[in-house]
Scaffold this motif. Structure first.
Motif, PDB file in Angstrom:
ATOM      1  N   ALA A  87       0.834  -1.203   0.000  1.00 61.03           N
ATOM      2  CA  ALA A  87       0.000   0.000   0.000  1.00 61.03           C
ATOM      3  C   ALA A  87       0.870   1.254   0.000  1.00 61.03           C
ATOM      4  O   ALA A  87       1.875   1.327   0.702  1.00 61.03           O
ATOM      5  N   HIS A  88       0.444   2.241  -0.797  1.00 58.90           N
ATOM      6  CA  HIS A  88       1.186   3.494  -0.943  1.00 58.90           C
ATOM      7  C   HIS A  88       0.185   4.637  -0.781  1.00 58.90           C
ATOM      8  O   HIS A  88      -0.754   4.762  -1.580  1.00 58.90           O
ATOM      9  N   LEU A  89       0.356   5.458   0.244  1.00 57.57           N
ATOM     10  CA  LEU A  89      -0.626   6.495   0.548  1.00 57.57           C
ATOM     11  C   LEU A  89      -0.201   7.862   0.024  1.00 57.57           C
ATOM     12  O   LEU A  89       0.728   8.481   0.548  1.00 57.57           O
ATOM     13  N   HIS A  90      -0.887   8.315  -1.040  1.00 60.85           N
ATOM     14  CA  HIS A  90      -0.733   9.669  -1.548  1.00 60.85           C
ATOM     15  C   HIS A  90      -1.908  10.482  -1.022  1.00 60.85           C
ATOM     16  O   HIS A  90      -3.037  10.288  -1.481  1.00 60.85           O
ATOM     17  N   PRO A  91      -1.700  11.414  -0.100  1.00 62.81           N
ATOM     18  CA  PRO A  91      -2.824  12.141   0.510  1.00 62.81           C
ATOM     19  C   PRO A  91      -3.709  12.878  -0.485  1.00 62.81           C
ATOM     20  O   PRO A  91      -4.916  13.008  -0.265  1.00 62.81           O
ATOM     21  N   TRP A  92      -3.117  13.370  -1.588  1.00 60.93           N
ATOM     22  CA  TRP A  92      -3.882  14.226  -2.498  1.00 60.93           C
ATOM     23  C   TRP A  92      -4.918  13.475  -3.321  1.00 60.93           C
ATOM     24  O   TRP A  92      -5.927  14.040  -3.699  1.00 60.93           O
ATOM     25  N   CYS A  93      -4.687  12.199  -3.633  1.00 59.33           N
ATOM     26  CA  CYS A  93      -5.638  11.469  -4.487  1.00 59.33           C
ATOM     27  C   CYS A  93      -6.316  10.324  -3.745  1.00 59.33           C
ATOM     28  O   CYS A  93      -6.966   9.492  -4.364  1.00 59.33           O
ATOM     29  N   ASN A  94      -6.160  10.278  -2.441  1.00 58.49           N
ATOM     30  CA  ASN A  94      -6.719   9.209  -1.618  1.00 58.49           C
ATOM     31  C   ASN A  94      -7.871   9.760  -0.785  1.00 58.49           C
ATOM     32  O   ASN A  94      -7.661  10.567   0.124  1.00 58.49           O
ATOM     33  N   GLU A 103       1.956  21.771  -0.722  1.00 58.64           N
ATOM     34  CA  GLU A 103       3.178  21.068  -0.325  1.00 58.64           C
ATOM     35  C   GLU A 103       3.061  20.507   1.092  1.00 58.64           C
ATOM     36  O   GLU A 103       3.436  19.361   1.347  1.00 58.64           O
ATOM     37  N   PHE A 104       2.513  21.299   2.005  1.00 57.42           N
ATOM     38  CA  PHE A 104       2.397  20.851   3.395  1.00 57.42           C
ATOM     39  C   PHE A 104       1.510  19.619   3.501  1.00 57.42           C
ATOM     40  O   PHE A 104       1.869  18.614   4.122  1.00 57.42           O
ATOM     41  N   GLU A 105       0.321  19.682   2.884  1.00 57.10           N
ATOM     42  CA  GLU A 105      -0.658  18.578   2.994  1.00 57.10           C
ATOM     43  C   GLU A 105      -0.253  17.338   2.214  1.00 57.10           C
ATOM     44  O   GLU A 105      -0.852  16.278   2.392  1.00 57.10           O
ATOM     45  N   GLU A 114      -6.643  11.586  12.517  1.00 58.05           N
ATOM     46  CA  GLU A 114      -7.951  11.139  12.052  1.00 58.05           C
ATOM     47  C   GLU A 114      -8.027  11.140  10.525  1.00 58.05           C
ATOM     48  O   GLU A 114      -8.633  10.251   9.917  1.00 58.05           O
ATOM     49  N   GLN A 115      -7.417  12.123   9.891  1.00 53.65           N
ATOM     50  CA  GLN A 115      -7.396  12.153   8.420  1.00 53.65           C
ATOM     51  C   GLN A 115      -6.585  10.989   7.861  1.00 53.65           C
ATOM     52  O   GLN A 115      -7.000  10.335   6.906  1.00 53.65           O
ATOM     53  N   SER A 137       2.494  -4.674   3.588  1.00 55.00           N
ATOM     54  CA  SER A 137       3.619  -3.737   3.545  1.00 55.00           C
ATOM     55  C   SER A 137       3.119  -2.362   3.119  1.00 55.00           C
ATOM     56  O   SER A 137       2.131  -2.245   2.385  1.00 55.00           O
ATOM     57  N   PHE A 138       3.819  -1.324   3.550  1.00 53.24           N
ATOM     58  CA  PHE A 138       3.328   0.036   3.371  1.00 53.24           C
ATOM     59  C   PHE A 138       4.474   1.012   3.149  1.00 53.24           C
ATOM     60  O   PHE A 138       5.584   0.822   3.647  1.00 53.24           O
ATOM     61  N   ARG A 139       4.172   2.071   2.377  1.00 51.38           N
ATOM     62  CA  ARG A 139       5.099   3.192   2.231  1.00 51.38           C
ATOM     63  C   ARG A 139       4.300   4.481   2.111  1.00 51.38           C
ATOM     64  O   ARG A 139       3.329   4.547   1.351  1.00 51.38           O
ATOM     65  N   THR A 140       4.677   5.501   2.869  1.00 57.97           N
ATOM     66  CA  THR A 140       4.024   6.795   2.739  1.00 57.97           C
ATOM     67  C   THR A 140       4.436   7.446   1.424  1.00 57.97           C
ATOM     68  O   THR A 140       5.552   7.244   0.936  1.00 57.97           O
ATOM     69  N   GLY A 141       3.538   8.235   0.864  1.00 56.93           N
ATOM     70  CA  GLY A 141       3.916   9.043  -0.278  1.00 56.93           C
ATOM     71  C   GLY A 141       4.816  10.169   0.190  1.00 56.93           C
ATOM     72  O   GLY A 141       4.545  10.795   1.216  1.00 56.93           O
ATOM     73  N   ARG A 142       5.896  10.411  -0.524  1.00 57.87           N
ATOM     74  CA  ARG A 142       6.833  11.493  -0.213  1.00 57.87           C
ATOM     75  C   ARG A 142       7.626  11.232   1.064  1.00 57.87           C
ATOM     76  O   ARG A 142       8.196  12.141   1.653  1.00 57.87           O
TER      77      ARG A 142
END
Length: 235
Positions: A87-94, A103-105, A114-115, A137-142
């Motif tokens: 799993a790969h979490l991109h906050p902008w398209c998830n 840039e911050f978000e 919670e978000q 398995s997991f990786r954060t975006g950025r």
């Protein structure tokens, strides 16, 4: 009795691919209808990996898992067992969305717990729906990991994280001081080693072509900031 020989081959390295949408980084972060045409090349890439005897891990984000054509390219690879879907979490398209993403978000570690929790839950559900697997398995975006994200990963049943980028820092977080080899992270401070064995950390492989990485990093960092940056020594 003759003791059994351990015939398990040692793991020399892990190949992982951020399997995500594409766009011009100078433009706005794509929230919906992101371009995932790059995923068309995954089957050919997988064949190359299999020819080399490699079993890659595809860290798939929501934009890819939510696109029927992209899923069609990846799904046949899963039953063969020659790859892993992470799993790969991109906050902008998830989803869910909580307003414009700058840039911050765009950095997971900057978001309220919670978000992150809601986005991670949606991502896991989408991967289960699209690929009939529960990612481990997991990786954060950025890049970047912290206490809140680590706790949420454990709640969702992940046992491997790969969000640590040794020697990296930006204005929001850093990974300085983290081990450069796999380790069991401290759940309160994931850049440190601990004795817990619920989740394993696989840092991305980066470094300097010098034997003393720490010294090389100090020199590199010193020349990225005033008063030495004007020399362009690192270039």
């Amino acid at each position: 009795m003759t003791p059994k020989m351990d015939t398990t081959e040692p793991i020399l390295f892990v190949l992982s691919i951020d399997t995500e949408e594409e766009w011009e980084w100078g433009e706005a972060f794509p929230q919906q209808d992101a371009n995932v045409s790059n995923i068309d090349n995954i089957p050919a890439f997988q064949k190359v990996c299999e020819g080399l005897g490699l079993r890659p891990t595809y860290f798939v984000d929501y934009a890819v898992a939510d696109n029927p054509q992209a899923v069609e390219h990846i799904l046949p690879l899963v039953p063969e067992g020659n790859c892993e879907i992470g799993a790969h979490l991109h906050p902008w398209c998830n989803p869910p969305f909580f307003g414009p993403v700058g840039e911050f978000e765009s950095h997971v570690v900057n978001l309220p717990k919670e978000q992150v929790s809601q986005k991670l839950e949606n991502l896991v559900k989408k991967l289960e729906q699209s690929f009939s697997i529960k990612p481990k398995s997991f990786r954060t975006g950025r890049w970047g990991i912290d206490k809140k994200v680590m706790s949420l990963l454990i709640e969702q049943g992940f046992n491997v994280d790969s969000s640590v980028y040794p020697f990296y820092e930006n204005e929001y977080f850093h990974c300085n001081g983290s081990p450069s080899l796999p380790y069991w992270p401290d759940l309160d401070y994931p850049l440190k080693v601990s004795s817990q064995q619920m989740i394993y950390e696989l840092p991305v492989t980066v470094g300097f072509n010098r034997s003393n990485f720490e010294l090389a990093n100090k020199i590199h960092t010193a020349f990225t900031k005033p008063p030495l940056s004007w020399t362009r020594f690192n270039g």
